[in-house]
Design a protein around this motif. Sequence first.
Motif, short mmCIF file in Angstrom:
data_model
loop_
_atom_site.label_atom_id
_atom_site.label_comp_id
_atom_site.label_asym_id
_atom_site.label_seq_id
_atom_site.Cartn_x
_atom_site.Cartn_y
_atom_site.Cartn_z
N LEU A 79 0.82 -1.22 0.00
CA LEU A 79 0.00 0.00 0.00
C LEU A 79 0.85 1.27 0.00
O LEU A 79 1.85 1.34 0.72
N PHE A 80 0.47 2.22 -0.79
CA PHE A 80 1.12 3.53 -0.78
C PHE A 80 0.04 4.58 -0.57
O PHE A 80 -0.98 4.55 -1.26
N ARG A 81 0.29 5.47 0.35
CA ARG A 81 -0.71 6.51 0.58
C ARG A 81 -0.27 7.83 -0.03
O ARG A 81 0.89 8.22 0.10
N SER A 82 -1.21 8.48 -0.67
CA SER A 82 -0.95 9.79 -1.27
C SER A 82 -0.43 10.74 -0.19
O SER A 82 -0.97 10.75 0.91
N PRO A 83 0.57 11.55 -0.44
CA PRO A 83 1.29 11.74 -1.71
C PRO A 83 2.56 10.90 -1.82
O PRO A 83 3.32 11.11 -2.76
N ALA A 84 2.77 9.96 -0.88
CA ALA A 84 4.04 9.24 -0.89
C ALA A 84 3.96 7.99 -1.77
O ALA A 84 4.01 6.86 -1.29
N SER A 85 3.80 8.22 -3.08
CA SER A 85 3.78 7.10 -4.02
C SER A 85 4.34 7.58 -5.34
O SER A 85 4.57 8.78 -5.52
N PHE A 86 4.54 6.67 -6.27
CA PHE A 86 5.10 7.05 -7.58
C PHE A 86 4.24 8.09 -8.28
O PHE A 86 4.74 9.07 -8.83
N THR A 87 2.92 7.88 -8.26
CA THR A 87 2.03 8.83 -8.96
C THR A 87 1.61 9.98 -8.05
O THR A 87 0.96 10.90 -8.50
N LEU A 129 2.07 14.97 -13.84
CA LEU A 129 1.04 15.98 -13.61
C LEU A 129 0.96 16.37 -12.13
O LEU A 129 0.63 17.49 -11.80
N ASN A 130 1.30 15.43 -11.25
CA ASN A 130 1.29 15.75 -9.82
C ASN A 130 2.62 16.30 -9.33
O ASN A 130 2.84 16.43 -8.13
N GLY A 131 3.52 16.60 -10.28
CA GLY A 131 4.77 17.25 -9.89
C GLY A 131 5.78 16.33 -9.21
O GLY A 131 6.75 16.80 -8.62
N ARG A 132 5.56 15.01 -9.27
CA ARG A 132 6.52 14.09 -8.66
C ARG A 132 7.83 14.07 -9.46
O ARG A 132 8.90 13.94 -8.91
N ILE A 133 7.70 14.12 -10.77
CA ILE A 133 8.87 14.12 -11.63
C ILE A 133 8.63 15.12 -12.75
O ILE A 133 7.48 15.49 -13.01
N ASP A 134 9.69 15.58 -13.37
CA ASP A 134 9.51 16.47 -14.52
C ASP A 134 9.56 15.63 -15.80
O ASP A 134 9.76 14.41 -15.74
N LEU A 135 9.36 16.29 -16.94
CA LEU A 135 9.28 15.53 -18.19
C LEU A 135 10.58 14.81 -18.52
O LEU A 135 10.55 13.68 -19.01
N THR A 136 11.71 15.44 -18.25
CA THR A 136 12.98 14.78 -18.61
C THR A 136 13.14 13.51 -17.77
O THR A 136 13.67 12.52 -18.25
N GLN A 137 12.68 13.55 -16.54
CA GLN A 137 12.77 12.35 -15.71
C GLN A 137 11.80 11.26 -16.19
O GLN A 137 12.14 10.08 -16.21
N ALA A 138 10.61 11.69 -16.60
CA ALA A 138 9.64 10.73 -17.14
C ALA A 138 10.23 10.04 -18.36
O ALA A 138 10.17 8.82 -18.51
N GLU A 139 10.83 10.83 -19.24
CA GLU A 139 11.42 10.25 -20.46
C GLU A 139 12.59 9.33 -20.11
O GLU A 139 12.80 8.29 -20.74
N ALA A 140 13.36 9.74 -19.07
CA ALA A 140 14.51 8.93 -18.67
C ALA A 140 14.05 7.54 -18.19
O ALA A 140 14.73 6.54 -18.44
N ILE A 141 12.90 7.49 -17.55
CA ILE A 141 12.38 6.19 -17.10
C ILE A 141 12.16 5.30 -18.33
O ILE A 141 12.56 4.14 -18.36
N GLY A 142 11.53 5.89 -19.35
CA GLY A 142 11.30 5.14 -20.59
C GLY A 142 12.61 4.69 -21.22
O GLY A 142 12.76 3.55 -21.65
N GLU A 143 13.59 5.59 -21.25
CA GLU A 143 14.87 5.25 -21.87
C GLU A 143 15.60 4.18 -21.08
O GLU A 143 16.28 3.33 -21.66
N MET A 144 15.47 4.25 -19.76
CA MET A 144 16.16 3.25 -18.93
C MET A 144 15.58 1.86 -19.19
O MET A 144 16.31 0.89 -19.32
#
Length: 471
Positions: A79-87, A129-144
Amino acid sequence: MKDNVLQQDPIAAIATPLGIGALAIVRMSGQGVLAIAEKVFRKAGSNEDCALSDSPGYRAHFGRLYDGDRLVDEVVLLLFRSPASFTAEDMVEITCHGGPVVVKAVLKLLLDNGCRLAEPGEFTRRAFLNGRIDLTQAEAIGEMIHARSESAYRTAANQMKGALAHKLDALRSRLIESRALLELELDFGEEDVEFQSRDELRARVDELRREVSELVDSYQHGRLMSEGVATVIIGRPNAGKSTLLNALLEEERAIVSHMPGTTRDYIEECFIYHNTMFRLTDTAGLRDAVEEIEHEGIRRSYEKIAEADLILYLMDISEDDFMEEVATIKDIRDEYAGTELLVVANKSDGAPDADQRMQKVGEESGCRVLGISALRQEGLDKLKDEMARLTEGLDKLHEASVLVTSMRHYEALRNAEDALHNARELINTEADTELIAFELRSALDYVGEITGRVINEEVLNTIFDRFCIGK
Ligand code: GDP
């Protein structure tokens, strides 16, 4: 992170590949996912439905999933409770047994109980969208996830850590500062005040442009690190191109990955040598008189050459007319002047005077010539060392600095660079404050687009659509 997390409708997806494995993960995110889990989960040793909604976050619960009275699987719920989760939303990860039928049954249970199937990349999109990561980080996840070499993986990891984002944010703050001072001047309109001298402004713009240019320049290296060195093998038919390709791939068989080309005119395969990935293309043979049927293949070959980082020109050094190839080599050298060219003299086993022949070709063509026998697999280590020389020092460079690896970032930075260049020209010609402010605004927007501070829906769609469902 933003203060207000937006909890959207509950989504679910399988997060691991569908196949036979010990375990698999199905995950949910959004409004009410704890209540959905509660409906279908019974904690071990209890026949009661479990009050998961009272459980703290970061807590694992062992038990069973039921569809009514029918047992679906024995699982662990995390279980992860907002805001302490990936999304940053409430999230539940269900670790179940890893068979495709089981996993699908778990997913179906969640969908039947109020979840919607996630779109590709929707989890990561919500994190953005919730400000957890920025776009470059989101893309980096995909690239990784898609990294096929150690260097690609490390470059992506660096970006995921936020190295590029921090650098861009710092650039942005300084751009905002300069622009704000200009806008103040505009507010004062007629009064002809300057809040920063034009010399100061010029110095600031120069400094910003220098930093943006450094990032733009890093793209060439960044791309080599993340996509590999695009290498084409060209030469006359029968020079031994396929034999060389196979020899290079065979030696590295354990780490060869197959990537069928889009047409039958060429094949593209990868091998990794000294941490660098090479993408090898064997193109259709080059010859002067081209029969109609081969035309299309040869045109594509030329396209491939134009896209390459490294050209291996393979010649048959054992042929009597070997010197006739010098003209072709020179043509290629001039035509693709910006691309590394290595002349490889094949079939050195077939010519006792191969060394003298190679020397002649080298002298006449002005190119470096390396002798090999693809058939006997001789000289291949030397060849690979020479190929790796291209990326020498890249590892160290990359540890020390931020590299731009994505075409999207590169293009935005190029635009920002142009805008700063224009701003500089306008300052020099003592142009209106308004015009200078406009160029700084554009530069700011371009930089902001990279990290997602300036949101462009179309850009978001292209980024997240490339993700798989569940990511
Ligand atoms: P491609 O048309 O350029 O792809 O050439 P291939 O790889 O099909 O090779 C053409 C012929 O040359 C084949 O019969 C190969 O066995 C032969 N060949 C390739 N490399 C060598 C080499 O290093 N030495 C000798 N003696 N023959 C070779």
